[in-house]
Design a protein around this motif. Structure first.
Motif, PDB file in Angstrom:
ATOM      1  N   MET A 262       0.842  -1.194   0.000  1.00 38.10           N
ATOM      2  CA  MET A 262       0.000   0.000   0.000  1.00 38.10           C
ATOM      3  C   MET A 262       0.866   1.229   0.000  1.00 38.10           C
ATOM      4  SD  MET A 262      -3.485  -0.543   1.943  1.00 38.10           S
ATOM      5  CE  MET A 262      -3.968   0.879   1.032  1.00 38.10           C
ATOM      6  N   ALA A 263       0.256   2.368   0.088  1.00 34.74           N
ATOM      7  CA  ALA A 263       1.012   3.567  -0.229  1.00 34.74           C
ATOM      8  C   ALA A 263       0.941   4.604   0.872  1.00 34.74           C
ATOM      9  CB  ALA A 263       0.464   4.169  -1.505  1.00 34.74           C
ATOM     10  N   GLU A 264       1.833   5.570   0.759  1.00 36.99           N
ATOM     11  CA  GLU A 264       1.770   6.745   1.628  1.00 36.99           C
ATOM     12  C   GLU A 264       0.378   7.359   1.547  1.00 36.99           C
ATOM     13  OE1 GLU A 264       3.374   8.865   3.622  1.00 36.99           O
ATOM     14  OE2 GLU A 264       5.053   7.489   3.877  1.00 36.99           O
ATOM     15  N   PRO A 265      -0.198   7.757   2.687  1.00 37.96           N
ATOM     16  CA  PRO A 265      -1.476   8.476   2.622  1.00 37.96           C
ATOM     17  C   PRO A 265      -1.329   9.724   1.748  1.00 37.96           C
ATOM     18  CG  PRO A 265      -0.991   7.855   4.876  1.00 37.96           C
ATOM     19  CD  PRO A 265       0.213   7.495   4.066  1.00 37.96           C
ATOM     20  N   THR A 266      -2.328   9.975   0.906  1.00 40.87           N
ATOM     21  CA  THR A 266      -2.243  11.117   0.002  1.00 40.87           C
ATOM     22  C   THR A 266      -2.710  12.389   0.700  1.00 40.87           C
ATOM     23  OG1 THR A 266      -4.492  10.910  -0.767  1.00 40.87           O
ATOM     24  CG2 THR A 266      -2.819   9.613  -1.926  1.00 40.87           C
ATOM     25  N   LEU A 267      -2.396  13.508   0.066  1.00 36.53           N
ATOM     26  CA  LEU A 267      -2.817  14.809   0.595  1.00 36.53           C
ATOM     27  C   LEU A 267      -4.330  14.852   0.731  1.00 36.53           C
ATOM     28  CD1 LEU A 267      -1.112  17.325   1.207  1.00 36.53           C
ATOM     29  CD2 LEU A 267      -1.876  18.253  -0.967  1.00 36.53           C
ATOM     30  N   GLN A 268      -5.024  14.255  -0.244  1.00 39.20           N
ATOM     31  CA  GLN A 268      -6.490  14.316  -0.229  1.00 39.20           C
ATOM     32  C   GLN A 268      -7.069  13.451   0.879  1.00 39.20           C
ATOM     33  OE1 GLN A 268      -4.671  14.036  -3.148  1.00 39.20           O
ATOM     34  NE2 GLN A 268      -4.998  16.231  -3.405  1.00 39.20           N
ATOM     35  N   GLN A 269      -6.386  12.333   1.194  1.00 35.91           N
ATOM     36  CA  GLN A 269      -6.903  11.476   2.252  1.00 35.91           C
ATOM     37  C   GLN A 269      -6.751  12.134   3.615  1.00 35.91           C
ATOM     38  OE1 GLN A 269      -4.488   8.149   1.068  1.00 35.91           O
ATOM     39  NE2 GLN A 269      -6.247   6.915   0.500  1.00 35.91           N
ATOM     40  N   VAL A 270      -5.674  12.900   3.798  1.00 34.46           N
ATOM     41  CA  VAL A 270      -5.406  13.485   5.113  1.00 34.46           C
ATOM     42  C   VAL A 270      -6.055  14.855   5.274  1.00 34.46           C
ATOM     43  CG1 VAL A 270      -3.550  14.298   6.628  1.00 34.46           C
ATOM     44  CG2 VAL A 270      -3.277  12.185   5.349  1.00 34.46           C
ATOM     45  N   PHE A 271      -6.030  15.673   4.233  1.00 37.21           N
ATOM     46  CA  PHE A 271      -6.485  17.066   4.359  1.00 37.21           C
ATOM     47  C   PHE A 271      -7.789  17.347   3.635  1.00 37.21           C
ATOM     48  CE2 PHE A 271      -3.115  18.799   6.776  1.00 37.21           C
ATOM     49  CZ  PHE A 271      -1.949  18.196   6.384  1.00 37.21           C
ATOM     50  N   GLY A 272      -8.324  16.378   2.876  1.00 37.98           N
ATOM     51  CA  GLY A 272      -9.585  16.629   2.199  1.00 37.98           C
ATOM     52  C   GLY A 272      -9.436  16.643   0.690  1.00 37.98           C
ATOM     53  N   ALA A 273     -10.578  16.413   0.010  1.00 40.97           N
ATOM     54  CA  ALA A 273     -10.532  16.200  -1.434  1.00 40.97           C
ATOM     55  C   ALA A 273      -9.999  17.408  -2.189  1.00 40.97           C
ATOM     56  CB  ALA A 273     -11.918  15.847  -1.939  1.00 40.97           C
ATOM     57  N   GLY A 274     -10.153  18.598  -1.644  1.00 39.48           N
ATOM     58  CA  GLY A 274      -9.730  19.783  -2.387  1.00 39.48           C
ATOM     59  C   GLY A 274      -8.340  20.277  -2.038  1.00 39.48           C
ATOM     60  N   ALA A 275      -7.569  19.500  -1.264  1.00 36.07           N
ATOM     61  CA  ALA A 275      -6.267  19.997  -0.814  1.00 36.07           C
ATOM     62  C   ALA A 275      -5.244  19.903  -1.939  1.00 36.07           C
ATOM     63  CB  ALA A 275      -5.793  19.181   0.388  1.00 36.07           C
ATOM     64  N   THR A 276      -4.399  20.944  -2.040  1.00 31.21           N
ATOM     65  CA  THR A 276      -3.327  20.928  -3.038  1.00 31.21           C
ATOM     66  C   THR A 276      -2.066  21.482  -2.389  1.00 31.21           C
ATOM     67  OG1 THR A 276      -3.884  23.143  -3.789  1.00 31.21           O
ATOM     68  CG2 THR A 276      -4.873  21.316  -5.006  1.00 31.21           C
ATOM     69  N   GLN A 277      -0.915  21.249  -3.040  1.00 26.28           N
ATOM     70  CA  GLN A 277       0.331  21.828  -2.535  1.00 26.28           C
ATOM     71  C   GLN A 277       1.217  22.256  -3.682  1.00 26.28           C
ATOM     72  OE1 GLN A 277       3.363  19.263  -0.807  1.00 26.28           O
ATOM     73  NE2 GLN A 277       2.261  17.441  -1.487  1.00 26.28           N
ATOM     74  N   THR A 278       2.066  23.246  -3.394  1.00 22.67           N
ATOM     75  CA  THR A 278       3.134  23.610  -4.317  1.00 22.67           C
ATOM     76  C   THR A 278       4.423  23.479  -3.527  1.00 22.67           C
ATOM     77  OG1 THR A 278       3.212  25.913  -3.653  1.00 22.67           O
ATOM     78  CG2 THR A 278       1.618  25.327  -5.361  1.00 22.67           C
ATOM     79  N   ALA A 279       5.520  23.913  -4.138  1.00 23.05           N
ATOM     80  CA  ALA A 279       6.777  23.813  -3.399  1.00 23.05           C
ATOM     81  C   ALA A 279       6.809  24.752  -2.202  1.00 23.05           C
ATOM     82  CB  ALA A 279       7.950  24.104  -4.334  1.00 23.05           C
ATOM     83  N   THR A 280       5.937  25.743  -2.156  1.00 24.33           N
ATOM     84  CA  THR A 280       6.018  26.715  -1.073  1.00 24.33           C
ATOM     85  C   THR A 280       4.803  26.726  -0.155  1.00 24.33           C
ATOM     86  OG1 THR A 280       5.147  28.363  -2.571  1.00 24.33           O
ATOM     87  CG2 THR A 280       7.519  28.331  -2.249  1.00 24.33           C
ATOM     88  N   GLU A 281       3.666  26.215  -0.590  1.00 23.09           N
ATOM     89  CA  GLU A 281       2.528  26.328   0.304  1.00 23.09           C
ATOM     90  C   GLU A 281       1.563  25.156   0.157  1.00 23.09           C
ATOM     91  OE1 GLU A 281       0.742  30.045  -0.759  1.00 23.09           O
ATOM     92  OE2 GLU A 281      -0.415  29.129  -2.372  1.00 23.09           O
ATOM     93  N   ILE A 282       0.710  25.038   1.201  1.00 29.13           N
ATOM     94  CA  ILE A 282      -0.346  24.027   1.209  1.00 29.13           C
ATOM     95  C   ILE A 282      -1.663  24.782   1.183  1.00 29.13           C
ATOM     96  CG2 ILE A 282      -1.294  22.087   2.495  1.00 29.13           C
ATOM     97  CD1 ILE A 282       1.219  22.563   4.368  1.00 29.13           C
ATOM     98  N   THR A 283      -2.621  24.316   0.362  1.00 29.77           N
ATOM     99  CA  THR A 283      -3.942  24.944   0.314  1.00 29.77           C
ATOM    100  C   THR A 283      -4.979  23.912   0.693  1.00 29.77           C
ATOM    101  OG1 THR A 283      -3.201  26.372  -1.468  1.00 29.77           O
ATOM    102  CG2 THR A 283      -5.570  26.169  -1.161  1.00 29.77           C
ATOM    103  N   ILE A 284      -5.857  24.270   1.636  1.00 30.51           N
ATOM    104  CA  ILE A 284      -6.879  23.353   2.118  1.00 30.51           C
ATOM    105  C   ILE A 284      -8.230  24.047   2.018  1.00 30.51           C
ATOM    106  CG2 ILE A 284      -7.692  22.169   4.196  1.00 30.51           C
ATOM    107  CD1 ILE A 284      -4.488  22.398   4.894  1.00 30.51           C
TER     108      ILE A 284
END
Lengths: 107, 130
Positions: free
Chosen positions: A1-23
């Motif tokens: 299995m795999a590392e938990p994804t950003l969407q699994q931990v922070f929600g379906a609309g979560a995204t990230q760039t090299a400098t910030e996280i958006t939730i």
């Protein structure tokens, strides 16, 4: 299995760039979004969102999951002469212990 | 008692509006920003940043802990200072899993709501408004 994804931990609309996280606030359960939510509300929203996925049961089948949430303890407490209802959420951070054996040079 | 400010909890670059929250990775100590950090590393960094408001060691601006002449660390503890939240290290556990030795840090995040809150209902973010 795999590392938990950003969407699994922070929600379906979560995204990230090299400098910030958006939730998205809409992904945080129990939070009524205003333009001015306070920090404790947002942290509670993060906790409620993350712990639906990062459970101890999921970790049994997913060796890549390193963080789990325990069961919440509820109680009453007095702080600075005021009463509060208290909820405590344990959060467990696990990693491999590389240096666990006794090493003569360490002493 | 006060509430923590958003910048104290999440860093100077924190942004919110009615739809989104943005946190700057540079504000999260201990995280190496990458185009794709794992979700767990981000969650850990956010929790650690919030935790640093409650207890820790006094450090130089570069992050090196300051020691007294007898070699002890200088620690601070704000446990009763903020009204709705407290984060503390509960304990560290050593155990074996899948044949590897592991170390587990257990942090406790404590939320405080009004005592009139119904006993059998969980606390939601809306209970922590003021």
């Amino acid at each position: 299995m795999a590392e938990p994804t950003l969407q699994q931990v922070f929600g379906a609309g979560a995204t990230q760039t090299a400098t910030e996280i958006t939730i998205l606030k809409a992904d945080l359960p129990g939070l009524t979004a205003t333009s001015d939510n306070n920090g404790e509300q947002i942290l509670a929203g993060f906790v409620k969102r993350a712990r639906t996925y990062l459970t101890e049961a999921n970790q049994v089948t997913n060796p890549d999951q390193s963080i789990t949430f325990g069961d919440t303890f509820s109680s009453f407490v007095t702080r600075n002469d005021q009463s509060y209802r208290q909820n405590q959420v344990p959060i467990n951070f696990q990693k491999v212990d590389d240096d666990f054996d006794i090493q003569p040079d360490d002493y | 008692m006060k509430n923590l400010t958003l910048k104290q909890l999440f860093g100077e670059g924190f942004y919110q509006d009615a739809q989104v929250i943005k946190i700057q990775k540079a504000d999260l100590p201990g995280l190496t920003p990458l185009p794709t950090n794992t979700a767990e590393s981000l969650l850990c960094a956010i929790v650690l940043k919030a935790w640093s408001n409650f207890e820790g060691r006094v450090t130089t601006p570069e992050g090196i802990p300051i020691t007294t002449p007898s070699g002890k660390f200088i620690t601070f503890n704000n446990s009763n200072y903020y009204r709705r939240l407290l984060i503390s290290l509960w304990r560290i556990v050593f155990y074996q899993q899948r044949n590897l030795p592991r170390i587990e840090h257990i942090l406790l995040i404590t939320f405080f709501a009004e005592p009139t809150h119904p006993r059998d209902e969980p606390i939601t973010p809306n209970d922590l408004i003021e």
